[in-house]
Design a protein around this motif. Structure first.
Motif, PDB file in Angstrom:
ATOM      1  N   ILE A 260      -7.964  11.127  -6.434  1.00 14.19           N
ATOM      2  CA  ILE A 260      -7.987  10.316  -4.653  1.00 14.19           C
ATOM      3  C   ILE A 260      -9.120   9.777  -4.832  1.00 14.19           C
ATOM      4  O   ILE A 260     -10.035  10.340  -4.757  1.00 14.19           O
ATOM      5  CB  ILE A 260      -7.401  10.717  -3.511  1.00 14.19           C
ATOM      6  CG1 ILE A 260      -5.874  11.155  -3.426  1.00 14.19           C
ATOM      7  CG2 ILE A 260      -7.267   9.817  -3.021  1.00 14.19           C
ATOM      8  CD1 ILE A 260      -5.133  11.840  -2.908  1.00 14.19           C
TER       9      ILE A 260
ATOM     10  N   LYS B 183      -3.612   3.508   4.361  1.00 14.10           N
ATOM     11  CA  LYS B 183      -4.559   4.051   2.662  1.00 14.10           C
ATOM     12  C   LYS B 183      -3.679   5.651   2.835  1.00 14.10           C
ATOM     13  O   LYS B 183      -4.212   5.503   2.281  1.00 14.10           O
ATOM     14  CB  LYS B 183      -5.249   3.138   2.632  1.00 14.10           C
ATOM     15  CG  LYS B 183      -5.828   1.982   2.639  1.00 14.10           C
ATOM     16  CD  LYS B 183      -4.822   1.428   0.849  1.00 14.10           C
ATOM     17  CE  LYS B 183      -5.599   1.802   0.377  1.00 14.10           C
ATOM     18  NZ  LYS B 183      -5.481   1.300  -1.432  1.00 14.10           N
TER      19      LYS B 183
ATOM     20  N   GLU C 175      -2.060   8.269   0.753  1.00 13.92           N
ATOM     21  CA  GLU C 175      -2.831   9.193  -0.027  1.00 13.92           C
ATOM     22  C   GLU C 175      -1.935  10.639  -0.140  1.00 13.92           C
ATOM     23  O   GLU C 175      -1.714  11.424  -0.830  1.00 13.92           O
ATOM     24  CB  GLU C 175      -4.391   9.550   0.334  1.00 13.92           C
ATOM     25  CG  GLU C 175      -4.860   9.084   0.586  1.00 13.92           C
ATOM     26  CD  GLU C 175      -6.557   8.880   0.734  1.00 13.92           C
ATOM     27  OE1 GLU C 175      -7.315   8.221   0.722  1.00 13.92           O
ATOM     28  OE2 GLU C 175      -6.224   9.960   1.264  1.00 13.92           O
TER      29      GLU C 175
ATOM     30  N   THR D  98       2.705   2.164  -3.989  1.00 11.94           N
ATOM     31  CA  THR D  98       1.794   3.607  -4.581  1.00 11.94           C
ATOM     32  C   THR D  98       2.867   3.853  -4.925  1.00 11.94           C
ATOM     33  O   THR D  98       2.986   4.888  -6.299  1.00 11.94           O
ATOM     34  CB  THR D  98       1.549   3.840  -3.277  1.00 11.94           C
ATOM     35  OG1 THR D  98      -0.173   3.166  -2.707  1.00 11.94           O
ATOM     36  CG2 THR D  98       0.947   4.777  -4.117  1.00 11.94           C
TER      37      THR D  98
ATOM     38  N   THR E 259      -9.302   5.717   5.301  1.00 12.22           N
ATOM     39  CA  THR E 259      -8.836   6.586   5.728  1.00 12.22           C
ATOM     40  C   THR E 259      -8.755   7.489   7.053  1.00 12.22           C
ATOM     41  O   THR E 259      -8.182   7.542   7.013  1.00 12.22           O
ATOM     42  CB  THR E 259      -7.902   7.165   4.804  1.00 12.22           C
ATOM     43  OG1 THR E 259      -8.948   8.215   3.894  1.00 12.22           O
ATOM     44  CG2 THR E 259      -7.183   6.330   3.500  1.00 12.22           C
TER      45      THR E 259
ATOM     46  N   ASN F 173       0.694  -1.431  -0.078  1.00 16.05           N
ATOM     47  CA  ASN F 173      -0.345  -0.173   0.421  1.00 16.05           C
ATOM     48  C   ASN F 173       0.648   1.176   0.047  1.00 16.05           C
ATOM     49  O   ASN F 173       0.401   2.839  -0.667  1.00 16.05           O
ATOM     50  CB  ASN F 173      -0.606  -0.074   1.288  1.00 16.05           C
ATOM     51  CG  ASN F 173      -1.530  -0.999   1.031  1.00 16.05           C
ATOM     52  OD1 ASN F 173      -2.270  -1.678  -0.198  1.00 16.05           O
ATOM     53  ND2 ASN F 173      -2.421  -1.451   2.130  1.00 16.05           N
TER      54      ASN F 173
ATOM     55  N   ARG G 178     -11.885   7.369  -2.954  1.00 18.92           N
ATOM     56  CA  ARG G 178     -12.316   6.776  -1.813  1.00 18.92           C
ATOM     57  C   ARG G 178     -13.156   6.569  -1.977  1.00 18.92           C
ATOM     58  O   ARG G 178     -14.875   6.775  -1.646  1.00 18.92           O
ATOM     59  CB  ARG G 178     -12.238   8.017  -0.996  1.00 18.92           C
ATOM     60  CG  ARG G 178     -11.163   8.576  -0.450  1.00 18.92           C
ATOM     61  CD  ARG G 178     -11.021   9.432   0.961  1.00 18.92           C
ATOM     62  NE  ARG G 178     -10.187   9.907   1.036  1.00 18.92           N
ATOM     63  CZ  ARG G 178     -10.407  11.059   2.173  1.00 18.92           C
ATOM     64  NH1 ARG G 178     -11.338  11.750   2.325  1.00 18.92           N
ATOM     65  NH2 ARG G 178      -9.065  11.551   2.288  1.00 18.92           N
TER      66      ARG G 178
ATOM     67  N   SER H 278      -8.612   4.567  -2.664  1.00 21.89           N
ATOM     68  CA  SER H 278      -8.115   4.930  -2.011  1.00 21.89           C
ATOM     69  C   SER H 278      -9.188   4.288  -1.326  1.00 21.89           C
ATOM     70  O   SER H 278     -10.346   2.867  -1.501  1.00 21.89           O
ATOM     71  CB  SER H 278      -8.072   6.324  -1.276  1.00 21.89           C
ATOM     72  OG  SER H 278      -6.833   5.775   0.673  1.00 21.89           O
TER      73      SER H 278
END
Length: 694
Positions: A218, A198, A202, A148, A171, A144, A220, A167
């Motif tokens: 991003i 996570k 980000e 990334t 988070t 993760n 979610r 994501s």
């Protein structure tokens, strides 16, 4: 395509309309996570648009990678009642062997050069580790966070201008209240290491992309459910499904509890359930409209169902009363409570805080309690089938005109075949209970009708008649090398059965018509039900004008009616409420989007405009016509008239039977077995059939 505004898209989340509307938007993309749940669903629908998709996938070879992706897409296809898009997979997917935990994802020099020259415009990173226990910290970190970094390095190396990072809405850790579409602080408390990893990822995305001049977003997702289109799980075992599966596995233990197990949580906590097809709709919408001004988007909806009630419904659906939701335990945890806490620690983040996720994208339709109940019922049925090994086997068969048909079989292939012709637009699940009861004597074969529920087929009004479906039946027999077989047709499937018997007499041994919905019109001698009167009144309007399909979908799903809409609203309501409420999740399939309703109306309108004798004068085979005295969909008089028109027809009347007796009543299967036993010849070698004229 029939689509006027983006807001109309969001009204029904119609992925077919979305992909057709933007069918000229050609983009080459890279995708990680194509074998995972969200990634495979995204790929399934992305393939309906032009452009190459380069999938970064682990594999021992290209062939192994290809098979892994194909298997994932096959699971998606089942979730949507669609065929696997074989032609699109072959022409649009390019496989890049790699591992995101390695530098530049460990891809070869030749693949690097290929990607750099491919003009890739978007890099979609859907892959992640979903593990959460502290003992897996190192693996979670590698996937993760390091992973990334590695995929962003790859995006930068091949000059990809836009990076899309999947994501999770969680988070936010222990944060409560309104959750904004912004980065969250790193120093908040979390429910598990997955959430913290996570959130950290980000922050790395923002830092890296800003430094390298890469445009990023991003995304979610909240708690992802299976497709709303079918209410199946779609193969996932996370979120609500993971918790339900844990309770399913512990069912024998939990059912022995002397007092309910105390589960600690906030009584007011809510869960934001978002179907995977809504997530994919959001993703494709953003891609096709330029991603908008925001950098962070919640893929959520307005469901926010109370977690306590959700857990209680799981408990009841499993036939138990084992849970007691409490704010705190007044005595130490019992051994079984400690065990359950450990097995379900990942889900604590769902029911221990109250979160309301901000959403700047257009509103999606929320998951209702009725939807949630259907999801649970379908999933528990799925778990039961996995445990027993009893489920349909799915096969794709190519029809005479090249259309891919979704065919389901059940039973020993060494036994004589029996074909079930399902009603237009109904998923094959409708036939499963009957197939199970017949499987001791037959290999049962059924299929999803083209156009609906298989909406990815291009709709062809010129072929909208029963001969098309009868010819599909023959193509299925040819595929399996079956010379001839008996056919049992339910509802509008009875018309398909009659047409097949009339046009291909050498291929159909005998027929059983169950509650037949056919082209025989009402007359002084033949009564029809209010249901049939309503669809004969409404469907010609809908079939003639797509805007009427939009209007009636709006009436079904809560739009305010005008004074002129009163009678239409009553009729459309009567059509839906004439069906068994328990089966509404299946009978409502053709009514879920304007496109599905438009197609279904044309299919049924075409049926009603066929010959007034429903082809009975041309049928020489023995036919059993079964009707129900309490059928609110097709009147028993229709069955009586069918028998009068047949050369060798026999009537079976169940005074207490309704339109769905085949689903519930074991006697229907017994009746079919007995009739076929009287009229089934020895098996022959299959001969190719010539197609008749419409």
């Amino acid at each position: 395509m029939h689509m006027d505004t983006h807001s109309a898209d969001y009204r029904y989340g119609d992925l077919l309309a979305m992909t057709n509307h933007f069918r000229n938007e050609a983009r080459n993309i890279i995708l990680t996570g194509a074998t995972g749940f969200l990634g495979s669903n995204f790929l399934f629908w992305k393939l309906r648009q032009p452009g190459k998709v380069y999938v970064l996938v682990r594999g021992e070879s290209i062939a192994h990678a290809r098979q892994r992706v194909y298997d994932a897409l096959a699971v998606c296809a089942v979730g949507y009642n669609q065929p696997v898009p074989k032609a699109d997979i072959d022409s649009k997917v390019d496989y890049i062997l790699g591992d995101m935990t390695e530098t530049l994802c460990a891809i070869s020099k030749s693949d690097l050069e290929k990607l750099a020259a491919a003009g890739i415009s978007e890099f979609w990173h859907c892959a992640a580790s979903l593990k959460f226990e502290d003992r897996h910290k190192e693996e979670i970190y590698h996937h993760n966070i390091n992973g990334t970094h590695n995929v962003m390095d790859l995006a930068h190396r091949i000059h990809c201008p836009t990076y899309l990072h999947i994501s999770t809405a969680y988070t936010s850790g222990h944060m409560a209240g309104d959750i904004p579409e912004t980065l969250h602080p790193l120093d908040i408390s979390y429910n598990n290491f997955y959430e913290s990893s996570k959130n950290a990822a980000e922050h790395e995305v923002v830092k890296y992309c800003d430094a390298q001049g890469i445009d990023y977003r991003i995304l979610r997702p909240a708690i992802i459910m299976g497709p709303l289109a079918s209410r199946r799980s779609g193969g996932t075992r996370f979120g609500v499904y993971g918790l339900t599966q844990e309770m399913y596995r512990l069912r024998d233990t939990l059912s022995q509890l002397k007092t309910p197990m105390r589960l600690i949580g906030d009584m007011a906590a809510v869960g934001n359930l978002v179907p995977v097809d809504q997530c994919v709709f959001d993703m494709l919408y953003l891609s096709n409209t330029g991603f908008g001004e925001h950098k962070v988007y919640h893929l959520s909806n307005s469901s926010d169902l109370n977690i306590k009630a959700m857990l209680e419904k799981i408990d009841v659906a499993l036939g138990m009363k084992s849970l007691n939701f409490v704010s705190e335990r007044d005595t130490p945890a019992s051994a079984i409570e400690e065990l359950f806490d450990k097995r379900t620690v990942f889900y604590g983040g769902y029911y221990r805080t109250i979160k309301r996720f901000a959403r700047s994208l257009p509103a999606q339709t929320g998951v209702s309690w009725s939807d949630y109940g259907t999801y649970l019922t379908a999933f528990i049925k799925e778990l039961d089938e996995e445990k027993s090994g009893e489920t349909f086997t799915r096969t794709q068969v190519t029809a005479a005109d090249g259309i891919e048909l979704c065919v389901s079989t059940f039973g020993d292939s060494g036994k004589p075949a029996l074909v079930l012709a399902n009603a237009y637009g109904m998923p094959s699940d409708f036939m499963f209970p009957l197939a199970k009861r017949l499987a001791d004597q037959f290999r049962v074969i059924t299929w999803d009708s083209r156009w609906v529920p298989a909406i990815t087929h291009e709709f062809d009004l010129a072929k909208c008649h029963s001969l098309t479906h009868a010819s599909d039946l023959i193509a299925i027999l040819d595929h399996f090398g079956i010379a001839s077989a008996p056919v049992a047709g339910w509802s509008s499937g009875a018309q398909v059965s009659l047409r097949a018997m009339a046009e291909f007499p050498d291929r159909i041994q005998c027929g059983i018509l169950l509650n037949g919905g056919v082209s025989i019109p009402a007359s002084g001698d033949i009564k029809i039900t209010e249901f049939e009167k309503n669809i004969r009144t409404l469907f010609p309007k809908i079939a003639a004008n797509y805007r009427f399909a939009q209007k009636y979908c709006d009436l079904i799903y809560g739009a305010h009616a005008t004074a002129d809409d009163g009678e239409d609203r009553k009729m459309i309501s009567a059509i839906l409420t004439s069906t068994d409420p328990f089966l509404l999740y299946m009978t409502s399939v053709p009514f879920r989007t304007p496109e599905a309703l438009f197609r279904y109306a044309n299919m049924m309108n075409g049926l009603f405009n066929e010959r007034g004798d429903a082809w009975t004068a041309d049928v020489k085979q023995p036919v059993l016509v079964h009707v129900g005295g309490k059928d609110q969909v097709t009147h028993a008089d229709v069955g009586r008239f069918l028998v009068e028109g047949l050369q060798n027809g026999k009537l079976s009347l169940d005074e207490d039977g309704d339109h769905f007796s085949h689903f519930y009543d074991e006697d229907v299967a017994t009746m079919i077995k007995q009739f076929v036993a009287q009229h089934q010849p020895q098996a022959q070698v299959a001969q190719p059939s010539s197609l008749a004229n419409p």
